[in-house]
Design a protein around this motif. Structure first.
Motif, PDB file in Angstrom:
ATOM      1  N   TYR A   9       0.847  -1.041   0.090  1.00 11.08           N
ATOM      2  CA  TYR A   9      -0.019   0.046  -0.008  1.00 11.08           C
ATOM      3  C   TYR A   9       0.911   1.290  -0.035  1.00 11.08           C
ATOM      4  CZ  TYR A   9      -3.436  -3.215   1.447  1.00 11.08           C
ATOM      5  OH  TYR A   9      -4.405  -4.483   1.472  1.00 11.08           O
ATOM      6  N   GLY A  10       0.542   2.186  -0.710  1.00 12.21           N
ATOM      7  CA  GLY A  10       1.257   3.588  -0.752  1.00 12.21           C
ATOM      8  C   GLY A  10       0.351   4.789  -0.971  1.00 12.21           C
ATOM      9  N   TRP A  11       0.738   5.717  -0.093  1.00 16.17           N
ATOM     10  CA  TRP A  11       0.087   6.961  -0.153  1.00 16.17           C
ATOM     11  C   TRP A  11       0.973   8.163   0.302  1.00 16.17           C
ATOM     12  CZ3 TRP A  11      -0.238   3.282   3.856  1.00 16.17           C
ATOM     13  CH2 TRP A  11       0.274   3.551   5.122  1.00 16.17           C
ATOM     14  N   THR A  12       0.406   9.272   0.122  1.00 15.57           N
ATOM     15  CA  THR A  12       1.456  10.590   0.487  1.00 15.57           C
ATOM     16  C   THR A  12       1.045  11.439   1.450  1.00 15.57           C
ATOM     17  OG1 THR A  12       0.337  11.975  -1.138  1.00 15.57           O
ATOM     18  CG2 THR A  12       2.183  10.646  -2.099  1.00 15.57           C
ATOM     19  N   GLU A  13       1.574  12.140   2.257  1.00 15.43           N
ATOM     20  CA  GLU A  13       1.053  13.059   3.088  1.00 15.43           C
ATOM     21  C   GLU A  13       1.011  14.362   2.434  1.00 15.43           C
ATOM     22  OE1 GLU A  13       2.556  13.279   7.319  1.00 15.43           O
ATOM     23  OE2 GLU A  13       3.106  11.046   7.315  1.00 15.43           O
ATOM     24  N   ALA A  14       0.373  15.421   2.982  1.00 18.15           N
ATOM     25  CA  ALA A  14       0.224  16.595   2.663  1.00 18.15           C
ATOM     26  C   ALA A  14       1.401  17.346   1.941  1.00 18.15           C
ATOM     27  CB  ALA A  14      -0.333  17.574   3.550  1.00 18.15           C
ATOM     28  N   HIS A  15       1.459  17.877   0.604  1.00 20.45           N
ATOM     29  CA  HIS A  15       2.360  18.665  -0.033  1.00 20.45           C
ATOM     30  C   HIS A  15       3.162  17.763  -0.440  1.00 20.45           C
ATOM     31  CE1 HIS A  15       0.496  22.530   1.110  1.00 20.45           C
ATOM     32  NE2 HIS A  15       0.499  22.040   2.278  1.00 20.45           N
TER      33      HIS A  15
ATOM     34  N   SER B 178       5.132  15.967   1.395  1.00 21.09           N
ATOM     35  CA  SER B 178       6.286  16.271   2.193  1.00 21.09           C
ATOM     36  C   SER B 178       6.685  15.052   3.041  1.00 21.09           C
ATOM     37  CB  SER B 178       6.207  17.276   3.379  1.00 21.09           C
ATOM     38  OG  SER B 178       4.774  16.782   3.938  1.00 21.09           O
ATOM     39  N   ALA B 179       6.018  13.895   2.792  1.00 16.53           N
ATOM     40  CA  ALA B 179       6.202  12.635   3.099  1.00 16.53           C
ATOM     41  C   ALA B 179       5.374  11.589   2.559  1.00 16.53           C
ATOM     42  CB  ALA B 179       6.228  12.301   4.644  1.00 16.53           C
ATOM     43  N   GLY B 180       5.927  10.201   2.343  1.00 19.08           N
ATOM     44  CA  GLY B 180       5.130   9.351   1.730  1.00 19.08           C
ATOM     45  C   GLY B 180       5.470   7.924   2.402  1.00 19.08           C
ATOM     46  N   HIS B 181       4.291   6.937   2.245  1.00 13.93           N
ATOM     47  CA  HIS B 181       4.567   5.843   3.041  1.00 13.93           C
ATOM     48  C   HIS B 181       4.329   4.646   2.031  1.00 13.93           C
ATOM     49  CE1 HIS B 181       3.934   7.538   6.774  1.00 13.93           C
ATOM     50  NE2 HIS B 181       3.715   8.666   6.389  1.00 13.93           N
ATOM     51  N   ALA B 182       5.145   3.242   2.219  1.00 13.44           N
ATOM     52  CA  ALA B 182       4.846   2.180   1.526  1.00 13.44           C
ATOM     53  C   ALA B 182       4.911   1.050   2.687  1.00 13.44           C
ATOM     54  CB  ALA B 182       6.099   1.731   0.726  1.00 13.44           C
TER      55      ALA B 182
ATOM     56  N   ILE C 226       8.457  10.123  -3.771  1.00 13.81           N
ATOM     57  CA  ILE C 226       7.646   9.024  -2.941  1.00 13.81           C
ATOM     58  C   ILE C 226       7.637   7.698  -3.922  1.00 13.81           C
ATOM     59  CG2 ILE C 226       5.400   8.842  -2.078  1.00 13.81           C
ATOM     60  CD1 ILE C 226       5.628  11.594  -1.290  1.00 13.81           C
ATOM     61  N   THR C 227       7.209   8.263  -5.278  1.00 11.81           N
ATOM     62  CA  THR C 227       6.783   7.113  -6.183  1.00 11.81           C
ATOM     63  C   THR C 227       8.054   6.265  -6.274  1.00 11.81           C
ATOM     64  OG1 THR C 227       7.259   8.618  -8.031  1.00 11.81           O
ATOM     65  CG2 THR C 227       5.066   8.509  -7.282  1.00 11.81           C
ATOM     66  N   ALA C 228       9.334   6.904  -6.345  1.00  9.62           N
ATOM     67  CA  ALA C 228      10.543   5.859  -6.387  1.00  9.62           C
ATOM     68  C   ALA C 228      10.612   5.029  -5.279  1.00  9.62           C
ATOM     69  CB  ALA C 228      11.503   6.949  -6.604  1.00  9.62           C
ATOM     70  N   MET C 229      10.302   5.593  -4.167  1.00 15.70           N
ATOM     71  CA  MET C 229      10.511   4.839  -2.966  1.00 15.70           C
ATOM     72  C   MET C 229       9.366   3.740  -2.753  1.00 15.70           C
ATOM     73  SD  MET C 229       8.632   4.317   0.194  1.00 15.70           S
ATOM     74  CE  MET C 229       7.894   5.896   0.597  1.00 15.70           C
ATOM     75  N   ILE C 230       8.061   3.943  -3.426  1.00 14.13           N
ATOM     76  CA  ILE C 230       7.226   2.943  -3.637  1.00 14.13           C
ATOM     77  C   ILE C 230       7.576   1.889  -4.633  1.00 14.13           C
ATOM     78  CG2 ILE C 230       4.701   2.214  -3.917  1.00 14.13           C
ATOM     79  CD1 ILE C 230       4.354   5.102  -2.911  1.00 14.13           C
ATOM     80  N   ALA C 231       7.999   2.286  -5.672  1.00 16.58           N
ATOM     81  CA  ALA C 231       8.649   1.479  -6.655  1.00 16.58           C
ATOM     82  C   ALA C 231       9.708   0.494  -5.967  1.00 16.58           C
ATOM     83  CB  ALA C 231       9.061   2.017  -7.938  1.00 16.58           C
ATOM     84  N   GLU C 232      10.744   1.284  -5.333  1.00 23.06           N
ATOM     85  CA  GLU C 232      11.724   0.336  -4.704  1.00 23.06           C
ATOM     86  C   GLU C 232      11.268  -0.755  -3.863  1.00 23.06           C
ATOM     87  OE1 GLU C 232      15.976   1.550  -2.311  1.00 23.06           O
ATOM     88  OE2 GLU C 232      14.047   2.453  -1.660  1.00 23.06           O
TER      89      GLU C 232
ATOM     90  N   VAL D  44      10.816  10.925   4.069  1.00 20.98           N
ATOM     91  CA  VAL D  44      10.704  12.132   4.469  1.00 20.98           C
ATOM     92  C   VAL D  44      11.484  13.269   3.807  1.00 20.98           C
ATOM     93  CG1 VAL D  44      10.811  13.309   6.827  1.00 20.98           C
ATOM     94  CG2 VAL D  44      10.605  11.039   6.861  1.00 20.98           C
ATOM     95  N   ALA D  45      10.675  14.312   3.411  1.00 22.33           N
ATOM     96  CA  ALA D  45      11.402  15.484   2.573  1.00 22.33           C
ATOM     97  C   ALA D  45      12.449  16.274   3.666  1.00 22.33           C
ATOM     98  CB  ALA D  45      10.451  16.641   2.251  1.00 22.33           C
ATOM     99  N   ALA D  46      13.400  16.826   2.842  1.00 26.19           N
ATOM    100  CA  ALA D  46      14.225  17.741   3.629  1.00 26.19           C
ATOM    101  C   ALA D  46      13.666  18.376   4.542  1.00 26.19           C
ATOM    102  CB  ALA D  46      15.194  18.327   2.899  1.00 26.19           C
ATOM    103  N   PRO D  47      14.395  18.918   5.894  1.00 34.46           N
ATOM    104  CA  PRO D  47      13.651  19.682   6.739  1.00 34.46           C
ATOM    105  C   PRO D  47      13.287  21.309   6.353  1.00 34.46           C
ATOM    106  CG  PRO D  47      15.421  18.419   7.684  1.00 34.46           C
ATOM    107  CD  PRO D  47      15.502  18.372   6.412  1.00 34.46           C
ATOM    108  N   ARG D  48      14.176  21.686   5.362  1.00 35.23           N
ATOM    109  CA  ARG D  48      14.346  23.020   4.739  1.00 35.23           C
ATOM    110  C   ARG D  48      12.975  23.075   4.102  1.00 35.23           C
ATOM    111  NH1 ARG D  48      15.420  22.402  -0.379  1.00 35.23           N
ATOM    112  NH2 ARG D  48      16.867  20.692  -0.988  1.00 35.23           N
TER     113      ARG D  48
END
Length: 497
Positions: free
Chosen positions: A353-359, A361-365, A420-426, A445-449
Motif C-alpha cells: 500500500y502506498g500513499w502521500t502526506e500533505a504537499h 512532504s512525506a510518503g509511505h509504503a 515518493i513514487t521512487a520509494m514505493i517502486a523500490e 521524509v522530505a528535507a527539513p528546509r
C-alpha cells in the motif's frame, strides 16, 4: 604517473611486436572491429532472439523502416503488434542465426555470399543447413545474424545477401529468378544454393540493435532481469502515485503488469501524471497500459477499467495469482476491502500500500506479508494512520477545495512526488526479489528546509520513532507489528504470546 604511463606504453609496444595481443584484441572486441568494416550504418536489424547457441532458423519482419528478428513468426508478430497496434499486418521471412565458438578475425569477415556459406560449413552442425533453408524461399534479402562471446558478453553482428535477381550487375539479370529453367518450387537444392551463394555476389555487413528483454533491462548484466520478467504485478489505482509506479516497474522489466482504475484522465491530472493531453477523457488504466505496451513490446501490459470491489468480486483469480499487488488508490474504503480479501486468502502473496502526506512532504509504503500486522493494525477505522510524519500547526496540510462541492486536492507537483513514487517502486522490487515474511513500513521524509518552508514540522511521535534526521531527505524502515485489530481478529496480548 609519467613513469607508470611510460612503462605501460613500453609493455604495449612489446606485446604488439610479439603479436599475441593483436589477435586477442580482435576477438574480444570483435563488434568494434566489425563496425569499422560494416557497409551499412543506418537501419540495423533489431533482434529479439536469445543470443546463445545453437545455430538455428529464425524469423524476420520488415516494415515501418525496421527489420525485426525473433525466434519464430509468432514471437515477431506479438512484438510488432504490441509496438505498432493490433491491426498491423505481419508477414515474416526465414532468416538464419549462426553461433560462433570463436569470434571472427578481420581477415575472416565474409566478403561474398560464398564466404558466408563456407563459414557456415566450417561451423559444422546444422549451421549450413540453417543457412540454406533460409535461402530456399528466395527472399529479397537473406539476413543472417551471427553471435559470439566477447569481452563484455554476448554480441551480435549481421550479414545480408541481396537476392541475385535484384542486382543489376552479373551474375544474373534483374528479371531472372533463381529458379530460372525450373518450375516454381522445383529448383534442385544444389542449383539454388549455388546461385544464391555465388562467389561473385557481395554481401552487406551491418551491426545489430538488440531489443530482447535481457538487453533492454540491464544490457545483459542485471541478474534480476529473469526473476522480474517472470513476475506478475497488479497496480490498483492509476493516479499520480500508481501511474508513475507502474511506469517504473515496466522500465525495471516486470514481465506482466495489470493496471486497474475506473476513472478517466482530466486536465487537472495532467500536471503530475505520466499521461498527457492526448489521453484526457480516456480511462487512465487503458490509456497508460496502451502506452506502456507500445513502449515495452517485450512485456505484457494489461488494463482493467473497473473498481477494486468489482475486481475482487469478478476477477479474484487475477489477484490471487499475482506475485505482488500494489494499492495506490488513496481510498480507505477500497483498500480496507482489499485488506479483508488479503486476510481471507491467507496472505499468501504480499500486498503493498502506498500513499502521500500533505504537499508530498512525506510518503509511505506498507508491505503486508505472511506474518505480523495487517493494514488495519495501524490504520484507524476512518483511514487515518496511527503515525504521521508531518504536522501543520497553522492548518497548512488541509486539502484545498476546488470551486465545486466535494472536489478537494493537495497542491504539490511531480518533482516532489517523484521521491515518493521512487520509494514505493523500490519497495515493490524488494517485495518481488527478496520478499519479507514480516510486514513492514517504509517512509520517505522530505528535507527539513522544505518542510519548514511549507509551514510543517515533524510530529512528536515521528521524532520518537525516527529521530530528527539530518539536513537531507531520507527513508526509514520500521516494523508493522500486530495490534488490536478488528480485521485480524487478534489482540495485542495474543500477538505477544
Amino acid at each position: 604517473m609519467a613513469l607508470n604511463l611510460l612503462g605501460r606504453s613500453v609493455r604495449l609496444v612489446e606485446e604488439l611486436l610479439e603479436g599475441g595481443i593483436v589477435e586477442r584484441d580482435f576477438r574480444e572486441e570483435f563488434v568494434t572491429y566489425w563496425a569499422y568494416k560494416a557497409h551499412a550504418h543506418g537501419a540495423e536489424p533489431c533482434s529479439l532472439i536469445a543470443p546463445a547457441p545453437p545455430s538455428r532458423t529464425v524469423a524476420v519482419w520488415r516494415g515501418h523502416g525496421l527489420e525485426v528478428v525473433g525466434e519464430d513468426a509468432a514471437a515477431v508478430a506479438q512484438w510488432v503488434r504490441r509496438r505498432f497496434g493490433d491491426k498491423t499486418v505481419v508477414k515474416t521471412d526465414d532468416a538464419a542465426f549462426l553461433w560462433l565458438d570463436t569470434p571472427l578475425l578481420p581477415a575472416e569477415y565474409p566478403e561474398t555470399a560464398a564466404d558466408l556459406h563456407r563459414l557456415a560449413d566450417r561451423l559444422g552442425g546444422d549451421a549450413q543447413a540453417v543457412l540454406e533453408h533460409a535461402a530456399s524461399a528466395e527472399p529479397d534479402d537473406l539476413l543472417t545474424l551471427i553471435g559470439a562471446e566477447g569481452r563484455g558478453g554476448t554480441a551480435l553482428i549481421a550479414v545480408k545477401i541481396p537476392n541475385p535477381r535484384s542486382r543489376k550487375a552479373r551474375p544474373r539479370a534483374p528479371e531472372e529468378p533463381l529458379s530460372l529453367g525450373f518450375r516454381p518450387g522445383r529448383t534442385p537444392q544444389p542449383t539454388l544454393v549455388g546461385r544464391f551463394f555465388a562467389p561473385a555476389l557481395p554481401v552487406v555487413r551491418t551491426g545489430v540493435q538488440r531489443a530482447d528483454a535481457d538487453w533492454v533491462h540491464g544490457r545483459g548484466q542485471d541478474a534480476r532481469t529473469g526473476r522480474l520478467r517472470a513476475a506478475t504485478v497488479v497496480v490498483i489505482g492509476c493516479g499520480s502515485v500508481g501511474g508513475p509506479v507502474a511506469c517504473a516497474l515496466a522500465q525495471a522489466g516486470v514481465g506482466r503488469i495489470v493496471i486497474v482504475d475506473p476513472e478517466t484522465l482530466t486536465w487537472p491530472n495532467v500536471g503530475r501524471h505520466p499521461l498527457g493531453a492526448a489521453a484526457v477523457g480516456r480511462n487512465k488504466a487503458e490509456a497508460l497500459a496502451e502506452r506502456l505496451q507500445s513502449d515495452f513490446p517485450h512485456l505484457t501490459i494489461e488494463s482493467r477499467p473497473v473498481r477494486l470491489h468489482d475486481l475482487i468480486a469478478h476477477d479474484g483469480d487475477l489477484l490471487a495469482g499475482a506475485d505482488l499487488i500494489i494499492a495506490a488508490t488513496g481510498n480507505w474504503v477500497a483498500e480496507s476491502a482489499l485488506n479483508r480479501w488479503h486476510l481471507a486468502q491467507g496472505r499468501e502473496r504480499p500486498v503493498l500500500y502506498g500513499w502521500t502526506e500533505a504537499h508530498a512532504s512525506a510518503g509511505h509504503a506498507v508491505a503486508i506479508g505472511r506474518r505480523d500486522g495487517c493494514l488495519q493494525c495501524h490504520i484507524g477505522r476512518t483511514g487515518a494512520p496511527d503515525l504521521t510524519v508531518i504536522e501543520w500547526p497553522d492548518g497548512g496540510g488541509e486539502p484545498r477545495e476546488e470551486p465545486a462541492c466535494g472536489a478537494h486536492y493537495q497542491p504539490y507537483g511531480p518533482v516532489e512526488l517523484a521521491f515518493i513514487t521512487a520509494m514505493i517502486a523500490e519497495t515493490a522490487l524488494d517485495a518481488l526479489l527478496a520478499p519479507s515474511e514480516a510486514s513492514f513500513s517504509r517512509a520517505f521524509v522530505a528535507a527539513p528546509r522544505r518542510i519548514a518552508a511549507l509551514g510543517g514540522r515533524l510530529t512528536e511521535a515521528w521524532r520518537a520513532a525516527g529521530g530528527d534526521g539530518d539536513d537531507g531527505a531520507r527513508t526509514l524502515d520500521r516494523a508493522w507489528p500486530v495490534a488490536d485489530c478488528a480485521a485480524c481478529g487478534v489482540t495485542s496480548a495474543e500477538a505477544a504470546a
